[in-house]
Design a protein around this motif. Sequence first.
Motif, PDB file in Angstrom:
ATOM      1  N   PHE A  37       0.814  -1.212   0.000  1.00  0.00           N
ATOM      2  CA  PHE A  37       0.000   0.000   0.000  1.00  0.00           C
ATOM      3  C   PHE A  37       0.852   1.268   0.000  1.00  0.00           C
ATOM      4  CE2 PHE A  37      -2.557   3.320   1.970  1.00  0.00           C
ATOM      5  CZ  PHE A  37      -3.804   3.155   1.386  1.00  0.00           C
ATOM      6  N   ALA A  38       1.950   1.252   0.729  1.00  0.00           N
ATOM      7  CA  ALA A  38       2.771   2.457   0.882  1.00  0.00           C
ATOM      8  C   ALA A  38       3.320   2.963  -0.443  1.00  0.00           C
ATOM      9  CB  ALA A  38       3.916   2.184   1.853  1.00  0.00           C
ATOM     10  N   THR A  62      -8.000  10.013  -4.600  1.00  0.00           N
ATOM     11  CA  THR A  62      -6.973   9.625  -3.632  1.00  0.00           C
ATOM     12  C   THR A  62      -6.666   8.138  -3.763  1.00  0.00           C
ATOM     13  OG1 THR A  62      -8.565   9.017  -1.907  1.00  0.00           O
ATOM     14  CG2 THR A  62      -7.863  11.340  -1.982  1.00  0.00           C
ATOM     15  N   ASN A  64      -6.778   6.069  -1.321  1.00  0.00           N
ATOM     16  CA  ASN A  64      -7.824   5.369  -0.571  1.00  0.00           C
ATOM     17  C   ASN A  64      -9.079   5.171  -1.417  1.00  0.00           C
ATOM     18  OD1 ASN A  64      -6.392   5.045   1.833  1.00  0.00           O
ATOM     19  ND2 ASN A  64      -6.941   7.082   2.550  1.00  0.00           N
ATOM     20  N   ALA A 117      -2.867  -2.117   5.479  1.00  0.00           N
ATOM     21  CA  ALA A 117      -3.220  -0.704   5.360  1.00  0.00           C
ATOM     22  C   ALA A 117      -4.463  -0.377   6.186  1.00  0.00           C
ATOM     23  CB  ALA A 117      -3.449  -0.349   3.896  1.00  0.00           C
ATOM     24  N   ALA A 118      -5.402  -1.322   6.261  1.00  0.00           N
ATOM     25  CA  ALA A 118      -6.657  -1.088   6.979  1.00  0.00           C
ATOM     26  C   ALA A 118      -6.442  -0.896   8.472  1.00  0.00           C
ATOM     27  CB  ALA A 118      -7.624  -2.237   6.730  1.00  0.00           C
ATOM     28  N   CYS A 120      -4.405   1.084   9.800  1.00  0.00           N
ATOM     29  CA  CYS A 120      -4.075   2.483  10.114  1.00  0.00           C
ATOM     30  C   CYS A 120      -4.747   3.490   9.188  1.00  0.00           C
ATOM     31  CB  CYS A 120      -2.557   2.687  10.092  1.00  0.00           C
ATOM     32  SG  CYS A 120      -1.758   2.209   8.560  1.00  0.00           S
ATOM     33  N   GLU A 121      -5.506   3.010   8.200  1.00  0.00           N
ATOM     34  CA  GLU A 121      -6.202   3.901   7.278  1.00  0.00           C
ATOM     35  C   GLU A 121      -7.699   3.632   7.395  1.00  0.00           C
ATOM     36  OE1 GLU A 121      -2.859   5.831   5.378  1.00  0.00           O
ATOM     37  OE2 GLU A 121      -5.023   6.207   5.234  1.00  0.00           O
ATOM     38  N   SER A 122      -8.429   4.577   7.966  1.00  0.00           N
ATOM     39  CA  SER A 122      -9.851   4.344   8.244  1.00  0.00           C
ATOM     40  C   SER A 122     -10.663   4.121   6.965  1.00  0.00           C
ATOM     41  CB  SER A 122     -10.438   5.504   9.050  1.00  0.00           C
ATOM     42  OG  SER A 122     -10.347   6.726   8.328  1.00  0.00           O
ATOM     43  N   LYS A 123     -10.346   4.856   5.897  1.00  0.00           N
ATOM     44  CA  LYS A 123     -11.092   4.698   4.652  1.00  0.00           C
ATOM     45  C   LYS A 123     -10.860   3.320   4.041  1.00  0.00           C
ATOM     46  CE  LYS A 123     -13.008   8.774   4.483  1.00  0.00           C
ATOM     47  NZ  LYS A 123     -14.476   8.921   4.636  1.00  0.00           N
ATOM     48  N   THR A 124      -9.621   2.852   4.137  1.00  0.00           N
ATOM     49  CA  THR A 124      -9.320   1.513   3.634  1.00  0.00           C
ATOM     50  C   THR A 124     -10.014   0.463   4.493  1.00  0.00           C
ATOM     51  OG1 THR A 124      -7.170   2.300   2.849  1.00  0.00           O
ATOM     52  CG2 THR A 124      -7.459  -0.080   3.029  1.00  0.00           C
TER      53      THR A 124
END
Length: 208
Positions: A37-38, A62, A64, A117-118, A120-124
């Motif tokens: 993801f990064a 984006t 996301n 990624a999920a 630490c990424e709320s949208k993911t």
Amino acid sequence: MGFESADPGTVRPGGRTARVRAAVLEAAGDTLAERGFAHLDLADIARRAEVGKTTVYRRWGTVNGLVADLLMDMAEQSLPRTETGSLLGDLKANARLVQRTLADPRQGALFKAVIAAATCESKTAEALHRFYDIRVKEWAPCVEQAIDRGEVPEGTDAREVIRAVSAPLYYRLLTSGDSLDEAAADRAAEAAVVAARAGAYVRGEGGP
């Protein structure tokens, strides 16, 4: 639950817009599987998909947003549930579908990247939750039919049973590193059926 495209590599009808979406989502999936993801970058995705950068930014906005669309596309293209006439047969089919997906080098790596990624990424995370909600809903009727046949008790939470089938396989993918083969898939299905028949997934008065 489970994901596998009915016909990988095909582009659904819809003209240029559908072709652009398919090319961009394939490029995004490849990048996720290869680099994680990064390393997702909209400009790089546009280059890999041979699509104008402006088109990618305008449509997805984006990273996301792109990942959310990728997961939605995967859910939409997943194979439908299998109905064999028995709960064990149905859940083995589900488990083997999950197993094939996670054991596939590209798909397994893709899911690892998205799950990571999920965290630490709320949208993911929201997109991942939607993906699995769609897949659980697809397979839950197998358990509901088993209730009607008297295979498992009334009040059994169908969604919890479906989740229980794939959970051991994701554990192998993400933590233990144990073999993800059909034998593991069949054991996961068999364990879920035994537990369901014993009433382990019957809803309590306040819910499951």
